[in-house]
Design an enzyme around this catalytic site. Structure first.
Site, PDB file in Angstrom:
ATOM      1  N   ASN A   1      38.107  40.189  37.064  1.00 43.71           N
ATOM      2  CA  ASN A   1      37.952  39.241  35.959  1.00 43.71           C
ATOM      3  C   ASN A   1      38.763  39.794  34.791  1.00 43.71           C
ATOM      4  OD1 ASN A   1      37.220  37.580  33.895  1.00 43.71           O
ATOM      5  ND2 ASN A   1      35.040  38.137  33.884  1.00 43.71           N
TER       6      ASN A   1
ATOM      7  N   LYS B   1      39.397  38.435  32.076  1.00 38.14           N
ATOM      8  CA  LYS B   1      38.900  37.958  30.774  1.00 38.14           C
ATOM      9  C   LYS B   1      40.062  37.490  29.884  1.00 38.14           C
ATOM     10  CE  LYS B   1      34.821  40.770  31.348  1.00 38.14           C
ATOM     11  NZ  LYS B   1      33.715  41.503  30.763  1.00 38.14           N
TER      12      LYS B   1
ATOM     13  N   HIS C   1      29.488  33.075  33.315  1.00 34.79           N
ATOM     14  CA  HIS C   1      29.630  34.494  32.949  1.00 34.79           C
ATOM     15  C   HIS C   1      28.822  34.775  31.684  1.00 34.79           C
ATOM     16  CE1 HIS C   1      31.407  38.230  31.501  1.00 34.79           C
ATOM     17  NE2 HIS C   1      31.709  38.453  32.757  1.00 34.79           N
TER      18      HIS C   1
ATOM     19  N   GLU D   1      29.478  36.214  29.057  1.00 29.95           N
ATOM     20  CA  GLU D   1      30.183  35.932  27.795  1.00 29.95           C
ATOM     21  C   GLU D   1      30.208  34.421  27.508  1.00 29.95           C
ATOM     22  OE1 GLU D   1      33.522  38.262  29.027  1.00 29.95           O
ATOM     23  OE2 GLU D   1      32.222  40.015  28.885  1.00 29.95           O
TER      24      GLU D   1
ATOM     25  N   GLU E   1      25.261  40.582  36.931  1.00 31.62           N
ATOM     26  CA  GLU E   1      25.917  41.378  35.901  1.00 31.62           C
ATOM     27  C   GLU E   1      24.939  41.620  34.749  1.00 31.62           C
ATOM     28  OE1 GLU E   1      30.510  40.943  36.259  1.00 31.62           O
ATOM     29  OE2 GLU E   1      29.766  39.462  34.841  1.00 31.62           O
TER      30      GLU E   1
ATOM     31  N   GLY F   1      31.108  46.263  30.141  1.00 24.28           N
ATOM     32  CA  GLY F   1      32.037  46.806  29.152  1.00 24.28           C
ATOM     33  C   GLY F   1      31.567  48.052  28.431  1.00 24.28           C
TER      34      GLY F   1
ATOM     35  N   SER G   1      30.828  47.598  34.429  1.00 22.52           N
ATOM     36  CA  SER G   1      31.381  48.960  34.386  1.00 22.52           C
ATOM     37  C   SER G   1      31.635  49.567  35.762  1.00 22.52           C
ATOM     38  CB  SER G   1      30.487  49.878  33.545  1.00 22.52           C
ATOM     39  OG  SER G   1      30.415  49.397  32.209  1.00 22.52           O
TER      40      SER G   1
HETATM   41  P1  13P Z   1      33.458  45.439  32.960  1.00 23.52           P
HETATM   42  O1  13P Z   1      33.841  45.817  34.363  1.00 23.52           O
HETATM   43  O2  13P Z   1      34.565  45.611  31.965  1.00 23.52           O
HETATM   44  O3  13P Z   1      32.173  46.092  32.547  1.00 23.52           O
HETATM   45  O4  13P Z   1      33.173  43.856  32.959  1.00 23.52           O
HETATM   46  C1  13P Z   1      32.297  43.350  33.900  1.00 23.52           C
HETATM   47  C2  13P Z   1      32.371  41.878  33.880  1.00 23.52           C
HETATM   48  O5  13P Z   1      31.912  41.230  32.953  1.00 23.52           O
HETATM   49  C3  13P Z   1      33.068  41.217  34.995  1.00 23.52           C
HETATM   50  O6  13P Z   1      32.867  39.844  34.986  1.00 23.52           O
END
Ligand code: 13P
Length: 242
Positions: free
Chosen positions: A8, A10, A93, A95, A162, A168, A199
């Site tokens: 992802n 982002k 997601h 976010e 997640e 993150g 992570s």
């Molecule tokens: P990270 O791997 O940066 O923690 O992000 C995870 C995530 O939100 C994947 O969709």
């Protein structure tokens, strides 16, 4: 059960950076042992479709509106995504849920539309730290699954667990927490691949891959570097013995 590792990206990379990383991935990643997916920004998809065409890397989007077309300024439809070679789409997601206030009802409509248009949706669920600290983690996940996947054939989706507090941060959830939640989700979704996200990186990939009912990863930060993404894929395949 199918194993899947999805990147992802982002809101990272301009078109040239995306092209460079995608080319590198196309060069070094070649496996059929698992499904490898890159979920990129809308503006990258067409170019990535060309780059990944003759590879085993599949293309995904990070969001999608449920309508096919019309007056929905700023939105992207399933028809549009199909036309640039997308096979997967991340929906719900954390976010999107927290920053853009998407609720389970909207995620449910998007998921249904994605399936109707032949996509495999990767539907994300996850509890906040507050939820976990007040012993509501299982309740929250159960509700998110029940509502966002209401009326949906669970064999047609992928679920990504997640935990919001592990995204993150550089620190993944611990093995026991992931195992308990994946076992819990498995009871609800018996035939659905369940990915872990939060992570995931080369240094913890083996430990996380060793957990039962972890059928793959959804990777943010570590998927921005082609070599790290490949390293995680290799470690997952080796640990699972697939
Ligand atoms: P990270 O791997 O940066 O923690 O992000 C995870 C995530 O939100 C994947 O969709």
């Amino acid at each position: 059960m199918k194993n899947i590792i999805a990147a992802n990206w982002k809101m990272h990379f301009d078109i040239n950076e995306a092209q460079d990383v995608a080319r590198k991935m196309a060069e070094i990643i070649d496996t059929t042992a698992i499904d490898t997916i890159v979920c990129a920004n809308f503006i990258h998809l067409d170019r990535l479709n060309t780059i990944f065409q003759k590879t085993n890397i599949k293309l995904g989007a990070q969001n999608m509106y449920f309508e096919e077309k019309g007056a929905f300024t700023g939105e992207t439809s399933p028809i549009m995504l199909k036309s640039v070679g997308c096979k997967y789409v991340i929906l719900g997601h954390s976010e999107r849920r927290h920053i853009f206030k998407e609720d389970d009802n909207l995620i449910n409509k998007k998921t249904k539309s994605a399936i109707e248009h032949g996509f495999i949706p990767i539907v994300c669920v996850g509890e906040t730290l507050d939820d976990r600290n007040s012993n509501k983690a299982f309740h929250v996940i159960e509700n998110q699954l029940k509502n966002s996947l209401d009326g949906i054939d669970l064999r047609k989706v992928v679920i990504a667990y997640e935990p919001v507090w592990a995204i993150g941060t550089g620190v993944a959830a611990d093995k026991k927490t992931i195992e308990e939640m994946h076992n819990f989700i498995r009871k609800i979704a018996t035939d659905t691949p369940i990915l872990y996200g939060g992570s995931v990186k080369p240094s913890n990939a083996e430990e996380l891959a060793s957990i039962d009912n972890v059928n793959g990863f959804l990777i943010g930060g570590a998927s921005l570097v082609a070599e790290d993404f490949k390293d995680i894929i290799d470690k997952f395949i080796k640990t699972k013995g697939v």
